[in-house]
Design a protein around this motif. Structure first.
Motif, PDB file in Angstrom:
ATOM      1  N   LEU A  72       1.799   7.980  -4.800  1.00 20.11           N
ATOM      2  CA  LEU A  72       1.316   8.602  -6.030  1.00 20.11           C
ATOM      3  C   LEU A  72       0.727   7.584  -7.000  1.00 20.11           C
ATOM      4  O   LEU A  72      -0.020   7.949  -7.916  1.00 20.11           O
ATOM      5  CB  LEU A  72       2.468   9.364  -6.712  1.00 20.11           C
ATOM      6  N   ASN A  73       1.070   6.337  -6.815  1.00 23.98           N
ATOM      7  CA  ASN A  73       0.538   5.295  -7.703  1.00 23.98           C
ATOM      8  C   ASN A  73      -0.857   4.835  -7.302  1.00 23.98           C
ATOM      9  O   ASN A  73      -1.489   4.068  -8.030  1.00 23.98           O
ATOM     10  CB  ASN A  73       1.490   4.089  -7.717  1.00 23.98           C
ATOM     11  N   GLY A  74      -1.330   5.298  -6.149  1.00 20.36           N
ATOM     12  CA  GLY A  74      -2.677   4.939  -5.738  1.00 20.36           C
ATOM     13  C   GLY A  74      -2.738   4.390  -4.329  1.00 20.36           C
ATOM     14  O   GLY A  74      -1.728   4.295  -3.611  1.00 20.36           O
ATOM     15  N   LEU A  75      -3.947   4.008  -3.945  1.00 18.85           N
ATOM     16  CA  LEU A  75      -4.174   3.494  -2.592  1.00 18.85           C
ATOM     17  C   LEU A  75      -3.553   2.113  -2.429  1.00 18.85           C
ATOM     18  O   LEU A  75      -3.633   1.275  -3.326  1.00 18.85           O
ATOM     19  CB  LEU A  75      -5.686   3.434  -2.322  1.00 18.85           C
ATOM     20  N   ARG A  76      -2.970   1.888  -1.256  1.00 23.14           N
ATOM     21  CA  ARG A  76      -2.391   0.577  -0.946  1.00 23.14           C
ATOM     22  C   ARG A  76      -2.361   0.398   0.568  1.00 23.14           C
ATOM     23  O   ARG A  76      -1.621   1.079   1.267  1.00 23.14           O
ATOM     24  CB  ARG A  76      -0.989   0.448  -1.524  1.00 23.14           C
TER      25      ARG A  76
END
Length: 284
Positions: free
Chosen positions: A169-173
């Motif tokens: 949910l915090n973004g692409l990684r």
């Protein structure tokens, strides 16, 4: 389930004010707009890719504020150059654009050309990891993992020990583990050359203007939108005038009734049928 963002109101807001033409939908059950009465050059803000018989287009997205600034500047000074205020495309998914001023100017002037997009990353030397947090919009995480896995299997990349998709949910990684003696910067250069971590974006600003396909420059697109917007404003104004004209006779009638309220009351009382009240008032 989906919900429109507030900015979508600027695209649909005046659709019921005769700003655009409507045509029957695919089965004739209702009507749909030929165009949306957007209040800003949305074609430059939303990336667009289309294919058709004998033609196609591929339009990158530009920054909303920059597009609006460039449009305002054109209205103030028609000789202005959009590239001065919107120097390059701006992709919502991020990534790094490898900027070449001459090639970008050519794209703006001709509507064709290519540029390269590269992923953004950070190196964590203590963990011996590379974290990729933005990728080109023409690539996918799955495709990048497949590219890297294939290179490892073919023994073309010996410095990678593992690759993981840790997107949340915090973004692409996308995390890449590398060997102790590997140089992460050199490793990334190899990956840029061999995988979807770097891609070309081929621009093609072909679009339909009044039913005709035209290859347009960025400035031509802004000019075409200004002409469209001017027509929309005129049509919306005429629509409001027609609405006022339709109500004006009611206001005139109300004026006559108020100026001779006793006569109006007499006519209403002497009318036998309620359905005839308006007709009898109109006769007088």
């Amino acid at each position: 389930e989906a919900r429109l963002a507030n900015i979508a109101e600027e695209i649909f807001k005046e659709i019921n004010q005769d700003t655009v033409d409507f045509v029957p939908n695919y089965d004739g059950s209702t009507e749909e707009p030929v165009l949306l009465p957007t209040r800003f050059p949305a074609i430059l803000v939303n990336s667009n890719q289309g294919i058709a018989v004998g033609m196609a287009n591929n339009i990158p997205s530009f920054n909303l504020n920059e597009v609006c600034d460039a449009t305002i500047e054109y209205l103030r000074k028609p000789s202005s150059n959009p590239i001065d205020l919107m120097p390059a495309p701006d992709f919502a998914g991020g990534g790094q654009l490898l900027y070449n001023p001459e090639k970008m100017a050519e794209i703006y002037d001709t509507g064709r050309g290519t540029f390269r997009l590269r992923a953004k990353y950070r190196v964590l030397p203590k963990e011996r990891m590379i974290e990729i947090y933005e990728i080109p919009n023409t690539s996918t995480v799955e495709g990048i993992i497949d590219d890297i896995s294939k290179l490892v299997r073919e023994d073309k990349l010996k410095d990678i020990t593992d690759i993981r998709d840790e997107t949340d949910l915090n973004g692409l990684r996308l995390t890449i583990d590398y060997r102790r003696n590997a140089d992460p910067e050199q490793l990334m250069m190899k990956l840029f050359r061999s995988t979807g971590l770097e891609n070309r974006f081929a621009c093609n600003f072909t679009m339909l203007i009044k039913g005709r396909p035209l290859l347009m420059s960025v400035k031509d697109i802004i000019i075409a939108w200004v002409d469209f917007r001017r027509e929309s404003v005129v049509r919306a104004t005429n629509h409001r005038i027609r609405e006022i004209d339709e109500k004006l006779h009611l206001l005139y009638a109300l004026e006559k009734i108020l100026l001779d309220i006793d006569e109006a009351i007499r006519i209403v009382r002497q009318t036998e049928k309620e359905a005839d009240v308006v007709a009898n008032l109109s006769k007088h």
